[in-house]
Design an enzyme around this catalytic site. Structure first.
Site, PDB file in Angstrom:
ATOM      1  N   CYS A 134       0.836  -1.210   0.000  1.00 22.59           N
ATOM      2  CA  CYS A 134       0.000   0.000   0.000  1.00 22.59           C
ATOM      3  C   CYS A 134       0.862   1.248   0.000  1.00 22.59           C
ATOM      4  CB  CYS A 134      -0.926  -0.024   1.219  1.00 22.59           C
ATOM      5  SG  CYS A 134      -1.944   1.457   1.332  1.00 22.59           S
ATOM      6  N   CYS A 137      -0.381   4.105   2.196  1.00 23.27           N
ATOM      7  CA  CYS A 137      -0.164   3.913   3.646  1.00 23.27           C
ATOM      8  C   CYS A 137       1.301   4.127   4.019  1.00 23.27           C
ATOM      9  CB  CYS A 137      -0.535   2.497   4.090  1.00 23.27           C
ATOM     10  SG  CYS A 137      -1.982   1.792   3.310  1.00 23.27           S
ATOM     11  N   ASP A 138       2.204   3.579   3.231  1.00 29.70           N
ATOM     12  CA  ASP A 138       3.594   3.451   3.693  1.00 29.70           C
ATOM     13  C   ASP A 138       4.619   4.271   2.910  1.00 29.70           C
ATOM     14  OD1 ASP A 138       2.725   1.657   5.594  1.00 29.70           O
ATOM     15  OD2 ASP A 138       2.901  -0.054   4.255  1.00 29.70           O
TER      16      ASP A 138
END
Ligand code: NDP
Length: 315
Positions: A134, A137-138
């Site tokens: 992701c 997200c990261d």
């Protein structure tokens, strides 16, 4: 005759847990079947920085645990069980699960989607330590670093383009000569000065398992057989997601990639007609946003529709 429940929630990620909080507060005593991946995708994430309300961010597993406790406080119950088969047009709906048959007036499907992984042991060992599925997200954690993205479709191009906001360089590794991505996405990636596309290339190993931190990749050209080390600090998988909806094939309308089709966001259909009492929320019906907060939002909507459905039938 077994008890007929007011509602059963399939899945215990953000969508399912939000639906559990709402239906529990409405007094519906929801039963949550936690499924194969209890806690869903957040349970394998590290720091979540984009869920509103946590100015310093929160660990994915902690966020999930908090949601579960919140639902339990209002009377939701949880079973570590999964669905084997279902009959959605029966009244009540019949669920054949790993803990036996369950009858329910309504069903909230929040079974999520699972990211596809390469399946290498070294990749699995380094999830959350350099390996991610992701970018939203990261990506932030890779500011100024070099990273690789695997895949040749729109997800991979989108991830690569997004990651250029943080990374010094993004190398896209694709196993074939030709890309599956749409022309426009591919052209954007080709034109980007910080993206390099390498075709006919596969990942053989993710390095750094002993150090518990990714230290590069061993990659191989499938045409020449030549192998080499790629010095990157991050690996993002952009090889697609699988919605966990196979058990609904023939019972609910699924799109060409297996996502549950919904109208008004959470109402499910069969042959185009609304299926009474069955609602779908979160990633199992959302290929576009796939965020914790959007999953939570649709879990809330599914719960409100469930309440309305039961109220209209005098429950
Ligand atoms: P796709 O199925 O389109 O692409 C997956 C890619 O990953 C393919 O190139 C495939 O290779 C590769 N792949 C699959 N398994 C492996 C493996 N084990 N090892 C190496 N490579 C692998 O999935 P996407 O998620 O990219 O897209 C799904 C749908 O969502 C598409 O319709 C897409 O258009 C859409 N989408 C649209 C976006 C947008 O418009 N902004 C953004 C993201 C997705 P191969 O080609 O060899 O099969």
């Amino acid at each position: 005759m077994s008890e007929i429940r007011d509602t059963v929630i399939l899945g215990s990620g953000c969508a399912g847990l939000t639906a559990a909080i709402y239906t529990a507060r409405a007094g519906l005593k929801p039963l949550v079947l936690e499924g194969h991946e209890p806690g869903g995708q957040l349970s394998i994430t590290t720091l979540v920085e984009n869920f509103p309300g946590w100015p310093e961010g929160i660990q994915g597993p902690e966020l999930i645990d908090n949601m579960k406790k919140q639902a339990q406080r209002f009377g939701a119950t949880f079973e570590l069980a999964h669905l084997n088969a279902v009959k959605v047009d029966a009244h009540p709906i019949r669920l054949h699960t790993s803990i036996g048959e369950i009858l329910t007036r309504t069903l909230i499907v929040a079974s999520g989607a699972s990211a596809r992984w390469l399946g290498l042991p070294s990749e699995q060992a380094l999830i959350g330590h350099g390996v991610s599925s992701c970018a939203t997200c990261d990506g932030f954690f890779f500011r100024g670093k070099e990273i690789a993205v695997v895949g040749g479709g729109d997800s991979a191009m989108e991830e690569a383009l997004f990651l250029t906001r943080f990374a010094a360089k993004v190398t896209v590794l694709h196993r074939r000569e030709h890309f599956r991505a749409s022309k426009i996405m591919l052209e954007r990636a080709i034109a980007h000065p910080n993206i390099e596309l390498r075709t006919n290339t596969v990942v053989d190993e993710v390095l750094g398992v002993e150090e518990k931190e990714m230290r590069g990749l061993m990659i191989r050209n499938v045409k020449t057989g030549e192998t080499c080390k790629l010095d990157v600090h991050g690996l993002f998988l952009g090889i697609g997601h699988e919605p966990n909806a196979k058990m609904f094939a023939g019972q609910l309308d699924l799109d060409e990639d297996g996502y549950i089709k919904t109208t008004s966001n959470v109402l499910t259909t069969r042959q185009g007609a609304i299926v009474p009492g069955v609602f779908a929320c979160g990633d199992v019906q959302d290929r576009r946003y796939r965020q914790a907060i959007t999953a939570a939002g649709s879990g809330c909507m599914a719960a409100l529709e469930t309440e309305k459905f039961l109220e209209e039938r005098g429950r």
